[in-house]
Every structure is written in structure tokens, then in C-alpha cells.
Scaffold this motif. Structure first.
Motif, PDB file in Angstrom:
ATOM      1  N   CYS A   1     117.793  63.698  51.299  1.00 45.75           N
ATOM      2  CA  CYS A   1     117.414  64.225  50.208  1.00 45.75           C
ATOM      3  C   CYS A   1     117.393  62.910  49.040  1.00 45.75           C
ATOM      4  O   CYS A   1     118.453  62.894  48.592  1.00 45.75           O
ATOM      5  CB  CYS A   1     117.996  65.327  49.357  1.00 45.75           C
ATOM      6  SG  CYS A   1     117.107  65.718  48.015  1.00 45.75           S
ATOM      7  N   THR A   2     115.979  62.059  48.900  1.00 42.16           N
ATOM      8  CA  THR A   2     116.384  61.055  48.026  1.00 42.16           C
ATOM      9  C   THR A   2     116.853  61.458  46.716  1.00 42.16           C
ATOM     10  O   THR A   2     117.039  60.538  45.778  1.00 42.16           O
ATOM     11  CB  THR A   2     115.005  60.263  48.190  1.00 42.16           C
ATOM     12  OG1 THR A   2     114.064  61.276  47.798  1.00 42.16           O
ATOM     13  CG2 THR A   2     114.755  59.698  49.457  1.00 42.16           C
ATOM     14  N   ASN A   3     116.408  62.888  46.309  1.00 38.49           N
ATOM     15  CA  ASN A   3     116.614  63.093  44.835  1.00 38.49           C
ATOM     16  C   ASN A   3     118.121  63.346  44.621  1.00 38.49           C
ATOM     17  O   ASN A   3     118.427  63.621  43.421  1.00 38.49           O
ATOM     18  CB  ASN A   3     115.832  64.529  44.793  1.00 38.49           C
ATOM     19  CG  ASN A   3     115.794  64.715  43.153  1.00 38.49           C
ATOM     20  OD1 ASN A   3     115.593  63.955  42.474  1.00 38.49           O
ATOM     21  ND2 ASN A   3     115.492  65.933  42.805  1.00 38.49           N
ATOM     22  N   ALA A   4     118.907  63.126  45.531  1.00 38.45           N
ATOM     23  CA  ALA A   4     120.364  63.413  45.488  1.00 38.45           C
ATOM     24  C   ALA A   4     121.000  62.261  44.788  1.00 38.45           C
ATOM     25  O   ALA A   4     121.925  62.522  44.027  1.00 38.45           O
ATOM     26  CB  ALA A   4     121.141  63.626  46.739  1.00 38.45           C
ATOM     27  N   ASP A   5     120.474  61.034  44.783  1.00 37.29           N
ATOM     28  CA  ASP A   5     120.943  59.731  44.477  1.00 37.29           C
ATOM     29  C   ASP A   5     120.977  59.843  42.831  1.00 37.29           C
ATOM     30  O   ASP A   5     119.910  60.057  42.277  1.00 37.29           O
ATOM     31  CB  ASP A   5     120.108  58.814  44.673  1.00 37.29           C
ATOM     32  CG  ASP A   5     120.985  57.233  44.483  1.00 37.29           C
ATOM     33  OD1 ASP A   5     122.138  57.341  44.068  1.00 37.29           O
ATOM     34  OD2 ASP A   5     120.225  56.478  44.534  1.00 37.29           O
ATOM     35  N   GLY A   6     122.164  59.679  42.317  1.00 36.35           N
ATOM     36  CA  GLY A   6     122.267  59.737  40.887  1.00 36.35           C
ATOM     37  C   GLY A   6     122.441  61.108  40.321  1.00 36.35           C
ATOM     38  O   GLY A   6     122.811  61.217  38.820  1.00 36.35           O
TER      39      GLY A   6
ATOM     40  N   HIS B   1     126.207  59.036  43.975  1.00 42.10           N
ATOM     41  CA  HIS B   1     125.628  57.508  43.828  1.00 42.10           C
ATOM     42  C   HIS B   1     125.693  56.711  44.877  1.00 42.10           C
ATOM     43  O   HIS B   1     126.677  56.513  45.760  1.00 42.10           O
ATOM     44  CB  HIS B   1     126.233  57.025  42.538  1.00 42.10           C
ATOM     45  CG  HIS B   1     126.354  57.696  41.378  1.00 42.10           C
ATOM     46  ND1 HIS B   1     125.136  57.651  40.433  1.00 42.10           N
ATOM     47  CD2 HIS B   1     127.114  58.674  40.918  1.00 42.10           C
ATOM     48  CE1 HIS B   1     125.506  58.331  39.555  1.00 42.10           C
ATOM     49  NE2 HIS B   1     126.751  58.815  39.598  1.00 42.10           N
ATOM     50  N   ARG B   2     124.352  56.113  45.437  1.00 43.77           N
ATOM     51  CA  ARG B   2     124.421  55.445  46.604  1.00 43.77           C
ATOM     52  C   ARG B   2     124.809  53.890  46.197  1.00 43.77           C
ATOM     53  O   ARG B   2     124.254  53.124  44.935  1.00 43.77           O
ATOM     54  CB  ARG B   2     122.946  55.358  47.042  1.00 43.77           C
ATOM     55  CG  ARG B   2     122.808  54.352  48.213  1.00 43.77           C
ATOM     56  CD  ARG B   2     121.223  54.214  48.746  1.00 43.77           C
ATOM     57  NE  ARG B   2     120.975  55.317  49.512  1.00 43.77           N
ATOM     58  CZ  ARG B   2     121.083  55.629  50.772  1.00 43.77           C
ATOM     59  NH1 ARG B   2     121.841  54.581  51.508  1.00 43.77           N
ATOM     60  NH2 ARG B   2     120.659  56.602  51.579  1.00 43.77           N
ATOM     61  N   VAL B   3     125.613  53.441  46.824  1.00 41.72           N
ATOM     62  CA  VAL B   3     126.475  52.126  46.402  1.00 41.72           C
ATOM     63  C   VAL B   3     126.375  51.089  47.165  1.00 41.72           C
ATOM     64  O   VAL B   3     126.318  49.851  46.982  1.00 41.72           O
ATOM     65  CB  VAL B   3     127.833  52.264  46.095  1.00 41.72           C
ATOM     66  CG1 VAL B   3     128.279  53.242  44.933  1.00 41.72           C
ATOM     67  CG2 VAL B   3     128.684  52.713  47.226  1.00 41.72           C
ATOM     68  N   ASP B   4     125.590  51.483  48.481  1.00 41.27           N
ATOM     69  CA  ASP B   4     125.455  50.323  49.535  1.00 41.27           C
ATOM     70  C   ASP B   4     124.602  50.690  50.435  1.00 41.27           C
ATOM     71  O   ASP B   4     124.132  51.919  50.510  1.00 41.27           O
ATOM     72  CB  ASP B   4     126.808  49.749  50.121  1.00 41.27           C
ATOM     73  CG  ASP B   4     126.969  48.300  50.539  1.00 41.27           C
ATOM     74  OD1 ASP B   4     125.840  47.852  50.992  1.00 41.27           O
ATOM     75  OD2 ASP B   4     127.874  47.639  50.295  1.00 41.27           O
ATOM     76  N   ASN B   5     124.265  49.856  51.614  1.00 42.59           N
ATOM     77  CA  ASN B   5     123.284  50.441  52.604  1.00 42.59           C
ATOM     78  C   ASN B   5     123.962  49.826  53.983  1.00 42.59           C
ATOM     79  O   ASN B   5     123.391  49.177  54.636  1.00 42.59           O
ATOM     80  CB  ASN B   5     122.114  49.843  52.426  1.00 42.59           C
ATOM     81  CG  ASN B   5     121.112  50.232  53.382  1.00 42.59           C
ATOM     82  OD1 ASN B   5     120.988  51.505  53.739  1.00 42.59           O
ATOM     83  ND2 ASN B   5     119.942  49.581  53.628  1.00 42.59           N
ATOM     84  N   LYS B   6     125.183  50.434  54.297  1.00 46.29           N
ATOM     85  CA  LYS B   6     125.945  49.855  55.295  1.00 46.29           C
ATOM     86  C   LYS B   6     125.766  50.968  56.486  1.00 46.29           C
ATOM     87  O   LYS B   6     125.149  52.113  56.356  1.00 46.29           O
ATOM     88  CB  LYS B   6     127.492  49.617  54.845  1.00 46.29           C
ATOM     89  CG  LYS B   6     127.645  48.779  53.962  1.00 46.29           C
ATOM     90  CD  LYS B   6     129.322  48.786  53.633  1.00 46.29           C
ATOM     91  CE  LYS B   6     129.733  47.719  52.555  1.00 46.29           C
ATOM     92  NZ  LYS B   6     131.286  47.818  52.454  1.00 46.29           N
ATOM     93  N   VAL B   7     126.293  50.489  57.504  1.00 44.49           N
ATOM     94  CA  VAL B   7     126.723  51.446  58.650  1.00 44.49           C
ATOM     95  C   VAL B   7     127.939  51.377  59.176  1.00 44.49           C
ATOM     96  O   VAL B   7     128.608  50.518  59.047  1.00 44.49           O
ATOM     97  CB  VAL B   7     125.614  51.020  59.836  1.00 44.49           C
ATOM     98  CG1 VAL B   7     125.906  51.754  61.290  1.00 44.49           C
ATOM     99  CG2 VAL B   7     124.214  50.624  59.431  1.00 44.49           C
ATOM    100  N   PRO B   8     128.250  52.705  59.210  1.00 49.33           N
ATOM    101  CA  PRO B   8     127.844  54.079  59.267  1.00 49.33           C
ATOM    102  C   PRO B   8     127.350  54.436  57.738  1.00 49.33           C
ATOM    103  O   PRO B   8     127.988  54.012  56.871  1.00 49.33           O
ATOM    104  CB  PRO B   8     128.780  55.090  59.828  1.00 49.33           C
ATOM    105  CG  PRO B   8     130.004  54.363  59.753  1.00 49.33           C
ATOM    106  CD  PRO B   8     129.845  52.950  59.474  1.00 49.33           C
ATOM    107  N   ARG B   9     126.597  55.410  57.580  1.00 56.55           N
ATOM    108  CA  ARG B   9     126.120  55.911  56.560  1.00 56.55           C
ATOM    109  C   ARG B   9     127.161  56.634  55.545  1.00 56.55           C
ATOM    110  O   ARG B   9     126.900  56.720  54.208  1.00 56.55           O
ATOM    111  CB  ARG B   9     124.890  57.001  56.490  1.00 56.55           C
ATOM    112  CG  ARG B   9     123.875  56.252  57.384  1.00 56.55           C
ATOM    113  CD  ARG B   9     123.063  55.283  56.446  1.00 56.55           C
ATOM    114  NE  ARG B   9     122.102  54.642  57.125  1.00 56.55           N
ATOM    115  CZ  ARG B   9     121.185  53.854  56.574  1.00 56.55           C
ATOM    116  NH1 ARG B   9     121.123  53.608  55.358  1.00 56.55           N
ATOM    117  NH2 ARG B   9     120.017  53.304  57.384  1.00 56.55           N
TER     118      ARG B   9
END
Length: 389
Positions: free
Chosen positions: A361-366, A370-378
Motif C-alpha cells: 500500500c503506497t498510501n501507508a508511507d508517511g 516512513h520509508r527511509v531507504d530502498n534496501k533488500v530485504p524490504r
């Protein structure tokens, strides 16, 4: 007097369903798990499968009519015509029917299908045999609030960093769990998970969890757990490690015990009772597994000799911990909800389910996190500081 009245009023404030307050729509439910998420940490993907996994869409993106929920990232995209999008959907759907999964995971034996309670006669709940696939276990008109808690030690990473010295941390970082040292601050949002469980539907397979949010069906299975956590999900999780031989680690730090109380292991770690750097890391690994990955209540919980043998022998580096984590989650979640339930606890790693939903769900961010990075694993990408309102 005014302050006291205000406190009483705030206590009586009705709880809000996190999934309702943010009014998530079908357009908000888009999985952004790229092919890069199928990382080598899963230890289960062949090279040829990786080459063919570019742009792969997971099962979490299927809508009830079989269409694909948008998966493109938030980067700028070139405009496409309706015809191009329609042809792309048809091509993806056709390919998806014949395409094997790029991540190989073992099937997990789970408990029987849970029964559905109507809340009126809890002693004789109705049979679930009258439910069809994709039916809600809990009808939307019978959603309820209750007390939910979890055993996950969200401070585990902070404690690892404070109890281990620099050399010991360097050794720990070289273990299969080393990347968790980069985990941002997190909390388990129990009411969010409860809201998801209220939307759980009858699956086609008993080793998967399916949810229906605003008409969109989302799947959480062993494959999704591996993508989110990076834990190994292939191998023999039932391999016998118990033996009559003595275990050096147990004999040195827990003499005379055939199984170690979980609290004793916690005390050993917190009080830094180890006698070498190598033993410090092994005790830290056991501590991390049993307080964060496979969390259970401290009381009457024991760490078996088998667990010590896995760590002492070094086999823990290739052991499929993801399977055990998923089993613990399924056991904790299934057969839990019924209308009128006063309280329940979440075991395993509910944080994985939580972060999976953020990815869906992209609407969850913020809002929820809060998405703080784009690493693996998620699981490393989300900072979670508070509970939903």
C-alpha cells in the motif's frame, strides 16, 4: 478537576480502524517489490530464474478479477495509452499462468482451517464448511475492536549494539542475521494487524494468508516472508539435531540443564556472561532468534538442546529460519479471531506482515510508517515510531 475530566474523556475515545481512517483504495494498493528483492540471502533462486525475473509481479498484486495491481515505482514514468496498458495486462496474465515462481520455497504444514465464531454461542461455533473460497472469516458487519499484544522484542537490535563490542558486532554482521543491525526503529502496530486479520478470507491453500482490502486480494505466504525478511526459506526445517552428546555451549553457561529457560538465556546475554567473542556472538544469535524472529512469552518457554546444537555446530548459517518463523506466525494467527474475543497475542514475527502491507500500500508511507531507504530485504526500509490513531 478539568484535567481529570479531560483524561477520562480521552480514555473513552472510540478506537478507529487504521485501514478505514486512511480510506485506502484499490489504487493505493500497489506492490513495489522488484526483482532485486529476490536476493541471494534467500539462497533459493537459480541464476536462470533471476535473469527471467525482471519486472516480476507477486501474487500480492492480484485483484479479484485476475487483473494486476500497478507495480511501478514512484519514479517518473512515460505516459501510456489505454491500448498499451491493456495489451500489457493481457501479456502479463498469459505469461503468469505458465511461468514458474522465481523464488522456490518449501510448503509449510499449518494447522487446520480455523472455525468461524458468530459471537452468540462461543461454546458451539458454527462449522467453517459452509464458507466458500474467498469468503470473509469475519463478516464486515461484525468487525470488532479488542486488546492485541505481541512478544516481539523491538529493542533487540539496540541491545545487540549496546552489549556487543566492536569486534563482536563485526562477527555478528558476518552471520545470516547481520543485516538486521541496519534495521530502523520499529514498533509492532497491533491494531493494524488486527484490522488485516478482520479482512482475512478463506484461501485456496492452507499454507497462505489471504486478505481482501477494498476489493483487492493480497497474499502473504512463505515467498512473501522471504522477500520481506531475507530469511532462508528452503531446506529441511525438521532435521533432527537432538543427541545424547553434551553441548559445549550449554555445559559452559547453563550446566546441568537439558533445556534452558528463555529468561535464563536473556539474562546471560544482558549480563554479558560469555567468555570469548565467539561465544558472545553465538549467545547473541540465540537471543535474537528467540526474542525477535520467533517471539513467544518468556514464562514457561524453553530453548531446546537442538537450538544450541544448530548454533554451536555452525549449521545455523544455512538453516531455513524463514520456515520456522512462518510456522510460528501461522500458528499464532490462525484460529484466533472470533467476535467478542477479549484479547490475543501475536507470535512469530508480526513485523514481517506489517512491513509487507506497507509494500503493498503506497498510501501507508508517511501515515502508518516512513520509508527511509530502498534496501533488500524490504524490512530494512521502514521506520515505525508510533501506533496508528
Amino acid at each position: 478537576m478539568v484535567e481529570k475530566s479531560t483524561r477520562i474523556a480521552s480514555r473513552k475515545r472510540p478506537k478507529i480502524d487504521p485501514l478505514s481512517v486512511y480510506e485506502f483504495t484499490d489504487d493505493d494498493l500497489s506492490v513495489e517489490i522488484s526483482s532485486d528483492s529476490v536476493d541471494s540471502k534467500l539462497n533459493s533462486t537459480s541464476k536462470s530464474a533471476r535473469k527471467n525475473s525482471t519486472g516480476r509481479r507477486t501474487r500480492s498484486q492480484m485483484t479479484p478479477d485476475g487483473a494486476i495491481v500497478g507495480t511501478e515505482s514512484n519514479a517518473k514514468k512515460s505516459p501510456r495509452t489505454k491500448g498499451e496498458l491493456s495489451r500489457k495486462r493481457k501479456d502479463v496474465n498469459a505469461a503468469g499462468k505458465n511461468k514458474s515462481k522465481s523464488v522456490q520455497v518449501d510448503e509449510v504444514v499449518t494447522s487446520k482451517k480455523r472455525k468461524v465464531y458468530d459471537g452468540q454461542n462461543e461454546e458451539e461455533p458454527p462449522s467453517s464448511s459452509n464458507l466458500k473460497t474467498w469468503d470473509f472469516y469475519i463478516p464486515p458487519n461484525k468487525h470488532f475492536h479488542t486488546r492485541v499484544s505481541s512478544h516481539t522484542n523491538c529493542n533487540a537490535v539496540t541491545l545487540l549494539k549496546s552489549k556487543l563490542d566492536d569486534r563482536q558486532l563485526q562477527i555478528f554482521r558476518g552471520t545470516p542475521f547481520g543485516y538486521f543491525l541496519d534495521l530502523p526503529r520499529v514498533v509492532v502496530q497491533n491494531q493494524l494487524i488486527h484490522s488485516l486479520l478482520l479482512r482475512q478470507v478463506v484461501p485456496e491453500r492452507e499454507d497462505e494468508l489471504w486478505f481482501k482490502v477494498n476489493g483487492t486480494k493480497l497474499c502473504f505466504g512463505l515467498e512473501e516472508l522471504g522477500i520481506i525478511t531475507g530469511l532462508r526459506c528452503c531446506g529441511d526445517a525438521d532435521k533432527g539435531y537432538e543427541s545424547s552428546d553434551t553441548n559445549r555451549l550449554m555445559d559452559m553457561y547453563f550446566p546441568g540443564l537439558e533445556k534452558v529457560p528463555k529468561q535464563s538465556l536473556i539474562d546471560c546475554f544482558l549480563q554479558k556472561k560469555w567468555r570469548s567473542d565467539e561465544d558472545a556472538v553465538k549467545i547473541a544469535v540465540l537471543y535474537f532468534i528467540h526474542t525477535f524472529l520467533i517471539s513467544t512469552a518468556n514464562i514457561n518457554t524453553f530453548i531446546t538442546k537442538a537450538d544450541f546444537c544448530i548454533v554451536e555446530s555452525g549449521d545455523y548459517e544455512t538453516f531455513p529460519w524463514g520456515i520456522l518463523v512462518f510456522r510460528a506466525m501461522m500458528e499464532s494467527i490462525n484460529n484466533r479471531l472470533r467476535v467478542g474475543l477479549k484479547m490475543y497475542r501475536l507470535g512469530g514475527l508480526p513485523l514481517a506482515l506489517q512491513c509487507w502491507f506497507y509494500e503493498c500500500c503506497t498510501n501507508a508511507d508517511g501515515k502508518l510508517a516512513h520509508r527511509v531507504d530502498n534496501k533488500v530485504p524490504r524490512i530494512l526500509n521502514w521506520k515505525i515510531e508510533k501506533q496508528p490513531p
